[in-house]
Design an enzyme around this catalytic site. Structure first.
Site, PDB file in Angstrom:
ATOM      1  CE  LYS A   1       3.619   4.075   5.067  1.00 42.32           C
ATOM      2  NZ  LYS A   1       3.369   3.185   6.278  1.00 42.32           N
TER       3      LYS A   1
ATOM      4  CE  LYS B   1       6.110  -6.748   9.584  1.00 39.04           C
ATOM      5  NZ  LYS B   1       5.484  -7.313   8.287  1.00 39.04           N
TER       6      LYS B   1
ATOM      7  CG  ASN C   1       6.709  -3.300  10.934  1.00 37.24           C
ATOM      8  OD1 ASN C   1       7.174  -3.180   9.774  1.00 37.24           O
ATOM      9  ND2 ASN C   1       5.543  -3.941  10.912  1.00 37.24           N
TER      10      ASN C   1
ATOM     11  CB  VAL D   1       9.166   4.646   2.634  1.00 41.07           C
ATOM     12  CG1 VAL D   1       9.900   5.758   3.637  1.00 41.07           C
ATOM     13  CG2 VAL D   1       8.009   3.947   3.403  1.00 41.07           C
TER      14      VAL D   1
ATOM     15  CG  ASP E   1       2.254  -5.587  10.864  1.00 42.27           C
ATOM     16  OD1 ASP E   1       2.532  -6.764  11.096  1.00 42.27           O
ATOM     17  OD2 ASP E   1       2.587  -5.209   9.785  1.00 42.27           O
TER      18      ASP E   1
ATOM     19  CG  MET F   1      -0.126   0.089   2.732  1.00 44.59           C
ATOM     20  SD  MET F   1      -1.200   0.501   3.908  1.00 44.59           S
ATOM     21  CE  MET F   1      -1.524   2.367   3.668  1.00 44.59           C
TER      22      MET F   1
END
Length: 492
Positions: free
Chosen positions: A47, A155, A158, A32, A153, A29
């Site tokens: 972004k 993980k 990230n 960057v 999210d 989606m």
């Protein structure tokens, strides 16, 4: 014109300010770019919302338009959240707008290594290195959960370890405020989160809570301290089935030297029932004693980047977060040492504000100066503690519970030394204030435990000091009683 139909090129000026240099990341989606902001003489990350046309092409026209509307709304929400989340471990928002029909926002650029890449190079990690990463992520989550926002999210991909060492939680693209009435930006039948790090309730498409992040963070911590995730695909079971039904083995079975308390904490974070997981404040409290202390030697072998640096060298901090205030209102210009007499005058002004019960400019100013004073003057100077205490009181009375809790905890951990009765009393009262602040985001059980500890500590203190502790203990105990009697008590 559909979002994502334009090509973005190096050298373009976005928002009349940001000159694009090179693409540095791309997802389904968004894309960057690294860009230069000549106004502030710094590099930034820009972004853009650019949905993957291949994914959208599988949808019919109506579904495709609905998906685009949902992605635009989620993108706007991410920018809004970054504008509200004020923490050095979360990139701050610099600006937003539209470029050639594509929504964008500019934020702090974090250069360094993702935790995923860091683990692939350095795992297994020494205990202090893993603890430094985990504690910094937990501190950022305290800020998010106080708002309250759930990241959804978490993980290793990230989490960024910057070149200077501070660890930063990134990509709030699917983050969600937990306030009532917030619009859902998720299609039915879509499971948010990343495979291998999703909480059971995410897999089952149930409503997320702050404890959803705790499960994902537990997966990250398991990998940090052992070098492997809690579950791996085998011939008999897939990841989803294991996350839904299996209990992980204790981390200590895979890595030597993991304290028993940490072993238990990580397993609790991975509980299938969200109510059995600890709150993020308890996680941070448990991790903090395992982190390096100021002036500790660097770990051997020394990783690059070194996430222990912010603990060993407190002067290291993201440059964009250092105070930037005008010369007329700050004791000491940027780039100059703080002036102690000027700081003392600000403290006197803040004390007057607090006596009136209305923290204002001076108290806010001390909040900006707290970390700087600690970095320049160290932990032994009484003026540093005075700055931190006044700043914490100002934040508490202003309703910024997360910021106040961080400062109170910092005073208790780093600015009070010794075990004389006065130090013990002061430390206990600070712990009570931390508990009081964390009540604001539901940590009632932890607060009850602190109140009970305070009673035991007070019993062993001289009468005048015991009375001071009892006064604060009763204040926090009354707050707990009122919350338990409130309409939300059944959900605690």
């Amino acid at each position: 014109m559909d979002t994502g139909s334009q090509e973005i090129r190096t050298g373009e000026i976005v928002g009349g300010r940001y000159e694009l240099a090179e693409p540095i990341g791309k997802g389904g989606m968004a894309q960057v770019w690294r860009a230069r902001d000549p106004t502030e003489e710094r590099d930034v990350a820009v972004k853009f919302l650019r949905p993957d046309a291949e994914d959208l092409s599988r949808l019919d026209t109506r579904e495709r338009l609905e998906e685009l509307d949902m992605l635009r709304a989620r993108f706007r929400r991410e920018a809004t959240l970054l504008g509200r989340l004020d923490h050095p471990g979360i990139p701050e928002l610099y600006g937003h707008g539209s470029h050639q029909g594509m929504p964008y926002f500019a934020m702090r650029l974090v250069s360094g290594s993702t935790l995923h890449r860091f683990l692939s190079r350095h795992a297994p990690l020494p205990l202090t290195v893993a603890s430094a990463v985990a504690a910094q992520v937990a501190d950022a989550l305290v800020c998010a959960h106080t708002l309250p926002v759930v990241h959804r999210d978490l993980k290793p991909q990230n989490i960024m370890i910057s070149e200077e060492g501070p660890t930063v939680l990134i990509d709030f693209g699917i983050a969600k405020p937990l306030s009532n009435g917030v619009t859902q930006y998720t299609r039915h039948g879509s499971t948010l989160g990343s495979r291998g790090y999703q909480a059971p309730e995410q897999i089952l498409e149930k409503e997320p809570t702050a404890r959803t992040d705790i499960y994902s963070f537990g997966c990250v911590c398991y990998e940090l301290f052992t070098g492997r995730p809690p579950f791996v695909t085998d011939e008999t079971k897939g990841l989803i089935e294991q996350h839904l039904r299996d209990d992980p083995l204790p981390p200590g079975l895979y890595a030597a030297g993991i304290p028993e308390a940490l072993d238990s904490l990580i397993l609790r974070m991975l509980a299938k029932d969200p109510e059995r997981r600890p709150a993020i404040g308890e996680v941070l409290d448990s991790l903090h004693p395992l982190t390096p202390r100021p002036e500790d030697p660097e770990p051997r072998p020394t990783p690059h980047p070194d996430p222990t640096a912010p603990f060993r060298l407190p002067q290291i901090a993201p440059a964009e977060r250092r105070p930037r205030v005008s010369v007329s209102t700050t004791p000491g210009r940027d780039g100059e040492w703080l002036d102690a007499r000027s700081v003392e005058r600000v403290c006197e002004e803040a004390e007057c504000e607090l006596v009136r019960g209305s923290p204002d400019a001076a108290a806010r100013h001390l909040t900006e100066l707290a970390d700087r004073a600690r970095a320049e003057w160290g932990s032994r100077r009484p003026l540093v503690r005075r700055v931190w205490e006044l700043a914490a009181e100002g934040l508490r009375l202003s309703g910024d519970c997360g910021g106040a809790a961080r400062l109170y905890q910092g005073i208790a951990d780093d600015l009070i030394r010794g075990e004389e009765p006065q130090e013990r009393a002061d430390r206990m009262m600070l712990r009570l204030r931390v508990a009081e602040c964390r009540l604001a985001f539901g940590e009632i059980e932890a607060a009850i435990g602190t109140v009970e500890d305070a009673g035991r500590v007070a019993a062993g203190l001289p009468t005048p000091l015991a009375g001071e502790v009892e006064d604060v203990r009763r204040e926090v105990d009354l707050d707990i009683t009122e919350r338990l009697a409130g309409p939300d008590a059944a959900h605690v």
